[in-house]
Design an enzyme around this catalytic site. Structure first.
Site, mmCIF file in Angstrom:
data_model
loop_
_atom_site.group_PDB
_atom_site.id
_atom_site.type_symbol
_atom_site.label_atom_id
_atom_site.label_comp_id
_atom_site.label_asym_id
_atom_site.label_seq_id
_atom_site.Cartn_x
_atom_site.Cartn_y
_atom_site.Cartn_z
ATOM 1 N N LYS A 189 0.826 -1.215 0.000
ATOM 2 C CA LYS A 189 0.000 0.000 0.000
ATOM 3 C C LYS A 189 0.863 1.269 0.000
ATOM 4 O O LYS A 189 0.657 2.168 -0.826
ATOM 5 C CB LYS A 189 -0.909 -0.016 1.227
ATOM 6 C CG LYS A 189 -1.599 1.292 1.540
ATOM 7 C CD LYS A 189 -2.463 1.169 2.760
ATOM 8 C CE LYS A 189 -1.665 0.963 4.031
ATOM 9 N NZ LYS A 189 -0.928 2.192 4.449
ATOM 10 N N THR A 190 1.805 1.348 0.919
ATOM 11 C CA THR A 190 2.637 2.545 1.021
ATOM 12 C C THR A 190 3.451 2.749 -0.250
ATOM 13 O O THR A 190 3.611 3.878 -0.727
ATOM 14 C CB THR A 190 3.567 2.439 2.244
ATOM 15 O OG1 THR A 190 2.774 2.283 3.424
ATOM 16 C CG2 THR A 190 4.428 3.681 2.382
ATOM 17 N N ASP A 194 -4.635 8.036 2.990
ATOM 18 C CA ASP A 194 -4.187 6.714 3.432
ATOM 19 C C ASP A 194 -5.105 6.189 4.539
ATOM 20 O O ASP A 194 -5.736 6.968 5.261
ATOM 21 C CB ASP A 194 -2.749 6.832 3.946
ATOM 22 C CG ASP A 194 -2.122 5.481 4.250
ATOM 23 O OD1 ASP A 194 -2.573 4.463 3.677
ATOM 24 O OD2 ASP A 194 -1.177 5.445 5.056
ATOM 25 N N GLU A 195 -5.193 4.866 4.676
ATOM 26 C CA GLU A 195 -5.964 4.212 5.740
ATOM 27 C C GLU A 195 -7.403 4.736 5.799
ATOM 28 O O GLU A 195 -7.931 5.070 6.859
ATOM 29 C CB GLU A 195 -5.275 4.410 7.110
ATOM 30 C CG GLU A 195 -3.842 3.902 7.188
ATOM 31 C CD GLU A 195 -3.744 2.381 7.245
ATOM 32 O OE1 GLU A 195 -4.761 1.696 7.059
ATOM 33 O OE2 GLU A 195 -2.640 1.877 7.477
ATOM 34 N N GLN A 208 -9.704 -4.550 7.318
ATOM 35 C CA GLN A 208 -8.882 -4.175 8.468
ATOM 36 C C GLN A 208 -9.458 -2.954 9.189
ATOM 37 O O GLN A 208 -8.723 -2.225 9.864
ATOM 38 C CB GLN A 208 -7.442 -3.912 8.022
ATOM 39 C CG GLN A 208 -6.759 -5.132 7.428
ATOM 40 C CD GLN A 208 -5.293 -4.895 7.132
ATOM 41 O OE1 GLN A 208 -4.457 -4.778 8.037
ATOM 42 N NE2 GLN A 208 -4.952 -4.822 5.861
ATOM 43 N N ARG A 224 -0.714 -10.924 10.287
ATOM 44 C CA ARG A 224 0.564 -10.418 10.812
ATOM 45 C C ARG A 224 1.676 -11.455 10.624
ATOM 46 O O ARG A 224 2.857 -11.125 10.721
ATOM 47 C CB ARG A 224 0.464 -10.093 12.309
ATOM 48 C CG ARG A 224 -0.552 -9.063 12.750
ATOM 49 C CD ARG A 224 -0.490 -7.793 11.957
ATOM 50 N NE ARG A 224 -1.439 -7.831 10.857
ATOM 51 C CZ ARG A 224 -1.399 -7.033 9.806
ATOM 52 N NH1 ARG A 224 -0.440 -6.149 9.683
ATOM 53 N NH2 ARG A 224 -2.305 -7.125 8.847
#
Length: 711
Positions: free
Chosen positions: A42-43, A260-261, A291, A634
């Site tokens: 994503k980043t 973002d997010e 998420q 994770r």
């Protein structure tokens, strides 16, 4: 602030991005929703998109990049800076790169060697602060307004509370911290205080008028002091943007808005985004509905789920290639989240096959579960795995107590994320202070801790009581301490203490668990609910202490064991064990965005995960399932799922595994349980009848910020 040296950023996008990422970077004009699965880069995608816009000649002043934390903003700025360091002249036609050519109006822009900057990258609050410095007058503030941090805000609310002095008839009134949380939640969710109380704190609805009065006084005092809290920054920004001239200026300036997010935005933040992107409609939001786990902070998953309704012409991109986990782990994650009805369907995939299925390892009880985890951790460490690559995750902080004890006994250092170690938590220390008095009347520190929590007892009165206690010859004489040494307010607090003391004396020192339970039932639960927005978690810790104390028949032995564990934790910190030499213990919420080679998800028991309140909260089951999904994703290589078959912890309603485990096809697991295929019905939130309960739940302020430095 990003400073870019040189002429043009020149990147071979097709070689540095996969096809999913490349599509976003090259064709992300107009309203775009990028559904970025866990570990999908994503980043990287966002930063390359920013670099691409700069390379196309878009002025840095015309790009708004909004993140949730300074850390995220700094990371993206750093990555764009690294890309810019590889700058070289670009073919204006775009033919050699296979990307759209520059428009005639864009030719010649940013093609000098002058240094340029990217000034509009930061958090929502940072962007708001910057705009309000110029337009503070529009909301009745001077330009030199100050920003209150979380502690200052709470202190001011406390002042308002004392000024109002509400008549409670002897009942506990919410603390300043809880009231601040209620006010904050209402503002971020764009709703009323009454609605928040009705939804989250029904037992306090009777004081809605008093809380509203405190909120009004709080606002007046802030304005009088020319100060804003974190929520004011966003609320006032939206007010300012409702002015046509301001809206015209900034919506025209920001040709491209990237967020973002996005799954973590609340209604207030979504409203701000719509305003800022309204002129050009080039809004690219990146997030993962799977998420979305912060509803307790007023985050609204509907912002992402309803994006297509808000922007009918929106493009939908999916980043489904995972660069973190093995396919075996991803297959499990896909199967878990598939049970949610309200979602965008995604199918995470990877090129990495580990050959090792996630393991389901039920244990007899919590002690056995902790021993199993420690044993497996020891095996990994002996095989050379770095401690920092191992994490144990849990739904709530009180689920870690048994594990902390086992790690202490094994001498394994750990870093606790999302809070402090069990025996170092304030409420656990409170309970232990009462018990220390039962064991040792001369314990001055314990007396001070207990007495200063009683209403009306200050340091002077507490010292007078302590000196009188020292003169007593036995436990029974404590009650005979005369009221003549105390003022009227202190007498009230001392009478309450005597009431608890009588109960403890009646239990005796041979039943530590009953002593802890007695303290909880004799008013400490009310104290927690009034003082803390996370009172349920704190009560869970105390309930877990009851379980731990149940192993002892002697109070002194129990206290010694608790002190040894606390001492180990302090030595672990004082010796300054390097971070890379510690394993990680963390709540799942705190683990979001992180990754480890080996992950243990513990206490996957009925009533514990999902927590017992999920079924009575609208959207609760699906959010808990998303939280489980986050925990699973994770893990990179090794994943262990465990639960105690005998449930003794707080919040457990039935013995046995979590309903989420029962939903999983056992073919996806190395399954050592007695579970079979088709284990149970899958529940989602559309199949649940919701009811109200009086017990308060955790509400945290809508902002992630604690200090002004976080802006």
């Amino acid at each position: 602030m990003l400073w870019i040296q040189g002429s043009k950023i020149m990147i071979d996008f097709s070689k540095e991005l996969n096809q999913e990422q490349l599509a976003v970077v090259l064709t992300g004009d107009g309203p775009c929703l990028v559904l970025a699965g866990a570990g999908s880069g994503k980043t990287r995608t966002i930063t390359y998109r920013v670099a691409y816009l700069l390379e196309r000649g878009i002025s840095p002043e015309n790009i708004l990049l909004v993140t949730f934390t300074n850390k995220a903003a700094a990371e993206m700025i750093k990555r764009v800076a690294e890309l810019s360091s590889r700058a070289k002249p670009r073919d204006p036609s775009g033919i050699s790169e296979g990307i759209p050519p520059l428009a005639p109006s864009e030719l010649g822009r940013n093609d000098t060697n002058a240094t340029t900057r990217l000034p509009w990258a930061g958090t929502f609050h940072h962007i708001a602060y910057k705009i309000l410095r110029k337009y503070a007058g529009a909301v009745g503030y001077a330009p030199n307004f100050t920003v209150l941090d979380a502690d200052d805000s709470e202190a001011l609310v406390k002042t308002c509370f004392k000024q109002l002095a509400p008549e409670t008839g002897g009942q506990k009134f919410p603390s300043a911290g809880v009231i601040k949380g209620i006010i904050s939640y209402a503002r971020n969710a764009e709703t009323t205080i009454e609605d928040v109380l009705d939804m989250k704190y029904p037992s306090w609805f009777k004081w809605s008028e008093e809380i509203k009065q405190i909120a009004e006084d709080y606002d007046k005092r802030k304005r009088a002091a020319n100060s804003m809290d974190f929520d004011d920054l966003l609320v006032n920004l939206l007010i300012v943007l409702n002015q046509p001239n301001v809206l015209e200026k900034y919506s025209r300036q920001f040709q491209y808005v990237l967020v973002d997010e996005y799954q973590d935005t609340n209604r207030l933040q979504a409203s701000i985004v719509k305003k800022l992107a309204s002129a050009h409609n080039n809004l690219l939001v990146v997030g993962d509905d799977a998420q979305s786990i912060y509803s307790f902070r007023a985050a609204d998953i509907e912002n992402i789920l309803s994006f297509e309704n808000d922007y009918p012409q929106a493009q939908i991109f999916k980043l489904e290639t995972n660069y973190r986990s093995s396919q075996e782990i991803l297959s499990l994650a896909n199967a878990v989240i598939a049970n949610n009805a309200n979602q965008y369907k995604k199918d995470l995939k990877t090129l990495f096959q580990s050959g090792a299925k996630p393991e389901l390892r039920p244990q007899a009880d919590q002690t056995a579960e902790a021993d199993f985890v420690v044993r497996k951790i020891t095996e990994f460490l002996e095989k050379g795995m770095a401690p920092k690559e191992i994490a144990v995750l849990f739904r709530a902080s009180h689920h870690s107590q048994q594990l902390e004890m086992a790690l202490a006994e094994a001498g394994i250092a750990y870093d606790y994320r999302g809070g402090v170690r069990f025996f170092e938590r304030a409420h656990v220390k409170d309970i232990l202070a009462y018990l220390r008095l039962m064991n040792n009347l001369a314990d001055e520190a314990a007396w001070m801790r207990v007495l200063l929590k009683e209403e009306g007892i200050g340091p002077v009165a507490a010292q007078r009581i302590y000196q009188a206690v020292r003169a007593a010859s036995n436990v029974a004489e404590i009650k005979t301490i005369g009221f003549d040494i105390l003022g009227d307010k202190a007498k009230v607090g001392w009478q309450n203490f005597i009431r608890v003391w009588d109960e403890l004396v009646g239990v005796g020192t041979s039943r530590p668990a009953e002593l802890v339970r007695a303290i909880l039932d004799m008013g400490y639960t009310d104290y927690l609910e009034a003082e803390y927005f996370d009172s349920r978690d704190r009560r869970g810790d105390v309930e877990q202490l009851v379980v731990f104390a149940g192993k002892f028949s002697d109070l002194a032995e129990f206290l010694a064991e608790a002190n040894l564990t606390e001492d180990y934790g302090q030595k672990n910190q004082n010796n300054k064990v390097p971070q890379d030499k510690k394993i990680i213990l963390s709540t799942v919420h705190q683990a979001k965005g992180l990754e480890w080679s080996a992950v243990f998800v513990v206490n996957l028991a009925s009533g514990a995960f999902p927590n017992s309140r999920a079924a009575v909260e609208r959207g609760g089951i699906e959010e808990e399932r998303r939280l489980f999904y986050v925990a699973i994703t994770r893990a990179k290589k090794n994943l262990f799922l465990t639960y105690p078959m005998e449930n003794a912890g707080f919040g457990d309603t039935l013995p046995g595994p979590s309903m989420f485990l029962e939903e999983i096809d056992s073919e996806l697991l190395d399954d050592k349980s007695l579970l079979g295929n088709g284990r149970s019905l899958t529940l989602n939130d559309t199949e649940i009848e919701y009811v109200d309960e009086d017990a308060p739940i955790k509400i945290r302020p809508g902002s992630f910020l604690r200090s002004v430095d976080d802006l």
